[in-house]
Design a protein around this motif. Structure first.
Motif, PDB file in Angstrom:
ATOM      1  N   PRO A   1       0.774  -1.217  -0.034  1.00 23.67           N
ATOM      2  CA  PRO A   1      -0.123   0.348   0.009  1.00 23.67           C
ATOM      3  C   PRO A   1       0.599   1.028   0.156  1.00 23.67           C
ATOM      4  CG  PRO A   1      -1.143  -2.076   1.915  1.00 23.67           C
ATOM      5  CD  PRO A   1       0.486  -2.542   0.499  1.00 23.67           C
ATOM      6  N   GLY A   2       0.277   2.298  -0.654  1.00 24.23           N
ATOM      7  CA  GLY A   2       1.184   3.293  -0.813  1.00 24.23           C
ATOM      8  C   GLY A   2       2.204   3.742  -2.379  1.00 24.23           C
ATOM      9  N   ASP A   3       2.323   2.235  -2.887  1.00 28.19           N
ATOM     10  CA  ASP A   3       3.268   1.879  -3.940  1.00 28.19           C
ATOM     11  C   ASP A   3       2.277   2.872  -5.599  1.00 28.19           C
ATOM     12  OD1 ASP A   3       4.971   1.621  -3.059  1.00 28.19           O
ATOM     13  OD2 ASP A   3       4.968  -0.826  -3.101  1.00 28.19           O
ATOM     14  N   LEU A   4       2.898   3.285  -5.781  1.00 30.36           N
ATOM     15  CA  LEU A   4       2.871   3.566  -7.299  1.00 30.36           C
ATOM     16  C   LEU A   4       3.392   2.717  -8.440  1.00 30.36           C
ATOM     17  CD1 LEU A   4       0.313   5.301  -9.201  1.00 30.36           C
ATOM     18  CD2 LEU A   4       2.168   7.266  -9.206  1.00 30.36           C
ATOM     19  N   VAL A   5       2.741   2.277  -9.328  1.00 28.43           N
ATOM     20  CA  VAL A   5       3.459   1.711 -10.263  1.00 28.43           C
ATOM     21  C   VAL A   5       3.601   2.011 -11.508  1.00 28.43           C
ATOM     22  CG1 VAL A   5       4.449  -0.464 -11.337  1.00 28.43           C
ATOM     23  CG2 VAL A   5       3.736  -0.753  -9.010  1.00 28.43           C
ATOM     24  N   HIS A   6       3.498   2.625 -12.364  1.00 30.59           N
ATOM     25  CA  HIS A   6       3.835   3.111 -13.744  1.00 30.59           C
ATOM     26  C   HIS A   6       4.380   1.965 -14.923  1.00 30.59           C
ATOM     27  CE1 HIS A   6       6.193   5.659 -17.124  1.00 30.59           C
ATOM     28  NE2 HIS A   6       4.747   5.370 -17.591  1.00 30.59           N
ATOM     29  N   ILE A   7       3.786   1.915 -15.773  1.00 29.28           N
ATOM     30  CA  ILE A   7       3.797   0.502 -16.690  1.00 29.28           C
ATOM     31  C   ILE A   7       3.759   1.337 -18.131  1.00 29.28           C
ATOM     32  CG2 ILE A   7       3.066  -1.808 -17.898  1.00 29.28           C
ATOM     33  CD1 ILE A   7       1.034  -1.156 -14.783  1.00 29.28           C
ATOM     34  N   PRO A   8       5.223   0.926 -18.639  1.00 27.14           N
ATOM     35  CA  PRO A   8       5.304   2.269 -20.124  1.00 27.14           C
ATOM     36  C   PRO A   8       3.760   1.282 -21.343  1.00 27.14           C
ATOM     37  CG  PRO A   8       7.616   2.081 -19.083  1.00 27.14           C
ATOM     38  CD  PRO A   8       6.080   0.688 -17.970  1.00 27.14           C
ATOM     39  N   SER A   9       3.719   2.121 -21.646  1.00 26.39           N
ATOM     40  CA  SER A   9       2.845   1.718 -23.181  1.00 26.39           C
ATOM     41  C   SER A   9       3.425   0.040 -23.480  1.00 26.39           C
ATOM     42  CB  SER A   9       2.795   2.999 -24.450  1.00 26.39           C
ATOM     43  OG  SER A   9       1.900   2.075 -25.429  1.00 26.39           O
ATOM     44  N   ASP A  10       2.505  -0.370 -24.090  1.00 28.52           N
ATOM     45  CA  ASP A  10       3.088  -2.061 -24.776  1.00 28.52           C
ATOM     46  C   ASP A  10       4.253  -2.950 -24.477  1.00 28.52           C
ATOM     47  OD1 ASP A  10       1.618  -1.674 -26.460  1.00 28.52           O
ATOM     48  OD2 ASP A  10       2.791  -0.098 -27.326  1.00 28.52           O
ATOM     49  N   VAL A  11       4.345  -2.447 -22.961  1.00 28.92           N
ATOM     50  CA  VAL A  11       5.402  -3.420 -21.712  1.00 28.92           C
ATOM     51  C   VAL A  11       3.954  -4.370 -20.728  1.00 28.92           C
ATOM     52  CG1 VAL A  11       6.758  -3.374 -19.809  1.00 28.92           C
ATOM     53  CG2 VAL A  11       7.085  -1.581 -21.819  1.00 28.92           C
ATOM     54  N   VAL A  12       5.394  -5.633 -20.996  1.00 29.54           N
ATOM     55  CA  VAL A  12       4.215  -6.510 -20.558  1.00 29.54           C
ATOM     56  C   VAL A  12       4.360  -6.694 -19.016  1.00 29.54           C
ATOM     57  CG1 VAL A  12       4.208  -9.369 -20.075  1.00 29.54           C
ATOM     58  CG2 VAL A  12       4.708  -8.414 -22.873  1.00 29.54           C
ATOM     59  N   HIS A  13       3.111  -6.348 -18.444  1.00 26.04           N
ATOM     60  CA  HIS A  13       3.294  -6.693 -17.087  1.00 26.04           C
ATOM     61  C   HIS A  13       2.078  -7.816 -16.329  1.00 26.04           C
ATOM     62  CE1 HIS A  13       0.622  -3.759 -18.978  1.00 26.04           C
ATOM     63  NE2 HIS A  13      -0.203  -4.001 -18.188  1.00 26.04           N
ATOM     64  N   SER A  14       2.292  -8.089 -14.520  1.00 23.57           N
ATOM     65  CA  SER A  14       1.282  -8.291 -14.147  1.00 23.57           C
ATOM     66  C   SER A  14       1.665  -8.320 -12.717  1.00 23.57           C
ATOM     67  CB  SER A  14       1.546  -9.927 -15.101  1.00 23.57           C
ATOM     68  OG  SER A  14       3.331 -10.630 -14.337  1.00 23.57           O
ATOM     69  N   LEU A  15       0.411  -8.803 -12.057  1.00 22.99           N
ATOM     70  CA  LEU A  15       0.328  -8.631 -10.497  1.00 22.99           C
ATOM     71  C   LEU A  15       0.427  -9.975  -9.813  1.00 22.99           C
ATOM     72  CD1 LEU A  15       0.538  -7.294  -8.132  1.00 22.99           C
ATOM     73  CD2 LEU A  15      -1.864  -6.009  -8.486  1.00 22.99           C
ATOM     74  N   GLU A  16       0.930 -10.826  -9.238  1.00 22.10           N
ATOM     75  CA  GLU A  16       0.211 -11.430  -8.341  1.00 22.10           C
ATOM     76  C   GLU A  16      -0.289 -11.365  -6.402  1.00 22.10           C
ATOM     77  OE1 GLU A  16       1.600 -15.575  -8.472  1.00 22.10           O
ATOM     78  OE2 GLU A  16       3.159 -14.084  -9.337  1.00 22.10           O
ATOM     79  N   PRO A  17      -1.203 -11.546  -5.421  1.00 21.80           N
ATOM     80  CA  PRO A  17      -0.672 -11.778  -4.250  1.00 21.80           C
ATOM     81  C   PRO A  17       0.182 -12.640  -4.126  1.00 21.80           C
ATOM     82  CG  PRO A  17      -3.344 -12.008  -4.937  1.00 21.80           C
ATOM     83  CD  PRO A  17      -2.340 -12.189  -6.107  1.00 21.80           C
ATOM     84  N   VAL A  18       1.427 -12.015  -3.075  1.00 15.14           N
ATOM     85  CA  VAL A  18       1.820 -13.095  -2.335  1.00 15.14           C
ATOM     86  C   VAL A  18       1.811 -13.925  -1.029  1.00 15.14           C
ATOM     87  CG1 VAL A  18       4.459 -10.730  -2.369  1.00 15.14           C
ATOM     88  CG2 VAL A  18       2.810 -11.312  -0.512  1.00 15.14           C
ATOM     89  N   SER A  19       0.609 -14.060  -1.252  1.00 16.00           N
ATOM     90  CA  SER A  19      -0.156 -15.501  -0.848  1.00 16.00           C
ATOM     91  C   SER A  19      -1.374 -15.498  -0.724  1.00 16.00           C
ATOM     92  CB  SER A  19      -0.282 -14.681   1.017  1.00 16.00           C
ATOM     93  OG  SER A  19      -1.153 -15.322   1.885  1.00 16.00           O
ATOM     94  N   GLU A  20      -1.626 -17.156  -1.100  1.00 15.90           N
ATOM     95  CA  GLU A  20      -2.578 -17.768  -1.227  1.00 15.90           C
ATOM     96  C   GLU A  20      -3.992 -17.510  -1.040  1.00 15.90           C
ATOM     97  OE1 GLU A  20      -2.899 -21.088  -2.542  1.00 15.90           O
ATOM     98  OE2 GLU A  20      -0.834 -21.371  -3.620  1.00 15.90           O
ATOM     99  N   HIS A  21      -3.688 -16.644   0.452  1.00 16.92           N
ATOM    100  CA  HIS A  21      -4.776 -16.261   1.899  1.00 16.92           C
ATOM    101  C   HIS A  21      -4.995 -14.841   1.350  1.00 16.92           C
ATOM    102  CE1 HIS A  21      -4.080 -20.429   3.299  1.00 16.92           C
ATOM    103  NE2 HIS A  21      -2.059 -20.738   2.807  1.00 16.92           N
ATOM    104  N   ASP A  22      -4.142 -14.002   1.126  1.00 18.58           N
ATOM    105  CA  ASP A  22      -4.649 -12.694   1.133  1.00 18.58           C
ATOM    106  C   ASP A  22      -4.595 -12.282  -0.455  1.00 18.58           C
ATOM    107  OD1 ASP A  22      -4.892 -12.582   3.780  1.00 18.58           O
ATOM    108  OD2 ASP A  22      -2.550 -12.421   3.948  1.00 18.58           O
ATOM    109  N   SER A  23      -5.323 -11.235  -0.439  1.00 19.79           N
ATOM    110  CA  SER A  23      -5.352 -10.864  -1.731  1.00 19.79           C
ATOM    111  C   SER A  23      -5.294  -8.942  -2.015  1.00 19.79           C
ATOM    112  CB  SER A  23      -7.192  -9.894  -1.722  1.00 19.79           C
ATOM    113  OG  SER A  23      -7.849  -8.970  -1.564  1.00 19.79           O
ATOM    114  N   VAL A  24      -4.790  -8.333  -3.599  1.00 15.05           N
ATOM    115  CA  VAL A  24      -4.250  -7.608  -3.470  1.00 15.05           C
ATOM    116  C   VAL A  24      -5.117  -6.480  -3.959  1.00 15.05           C
ATOM    117  CG1 VAL A  24      -2.933  -7.991  -5.521  1.00 15.05           C
ATOM    118  CG2 VAL A  24      -2.570  -5.786  -4.242  1.00 15.05           C
ATOM    119  N   ARG A  25      -5.625  -5.171  -3.647  1.00 18.10           N
ATOM    120  CA  ARG A  25      -6.526  -4.031  -4.182  1.00 18.10           C
ATOM    121  C   ARG A  25      -5.670  -3.086  -4.014  1.00 18.10           C
ATOM    122  NH1 ARG A  25     -11.696  -4.354  -3.246  1.00 18.10           N
ATOM    123  NH2 ARG A  25     -13.062  -2.789  -4.280  1.00 18.10           N
TER     124      ARG A  25
END
Length: 123
Positions: free
Chosen positions: A83-107
């Motif tokens: 929380p509090g992080d801002l990620v800048h993803i440039p155009s046409d760059v492959v990206h993905s996101l997954e929670p670090v735990s199978e028991h908790d989500s990331v919003r």
């Protein structure tokens, strides 16, 4: 990966009225977004065990982490986001996101600025 965090920003006054933490300074990304348009704004949640599949699109995108911890990949770079992080993803760059735990989500709160002259990837 362009990752910025509010806990690394210096609190400043804006217009001598409110406290701000500049994650992106005024005009800083003008060249990367000039001529584009606000393609979308959304909030999303990735449940533990799920992921945002690796993908790319013709827009500059930003993820702002609201809750949880995630493993963010942008191009060949991978980092843990909180929380509090801002990620800048440039155009046409492959990206993905997954929670670090199978028991908790990331919003996250996210928005994208479509590249000038390119159609939205949602059409």
């Amino acid at each position: 990966m362009d990752l910025r965090s509010t806990d690394q920003c210096v609190r400043e006054k804006s217009h001598n009225t409110i406290d701000v933490w500049w994650l992106v300074r005024p005009e800083e990304l003008r060249g990367a977004t000039e001529g584009g348009y606000l393609e979308y704004v959304t909030e999303f949640e990735v449940a533990g065990g799920d992921l945002v599949e690796p993908h790319q699109h013709p827009s500059v995108e930003f993820y702002y982490v609201l809750h949880g911890r995630g493993r963010m990949r942008v191009g060949d770079d991978e980092r843990i986001v909180v929380p509090g992080d801002l990620v800048h993803i440039p155009s046409d760059v492959v990206h993905s996101l997954e929670p670090v735990s199978e028991h908790d989500s990331v919003r996250c709160f996210t928005f994208a600025i479509a590249d000038r002259g390119k159609a939205s990837h949602y059409r």
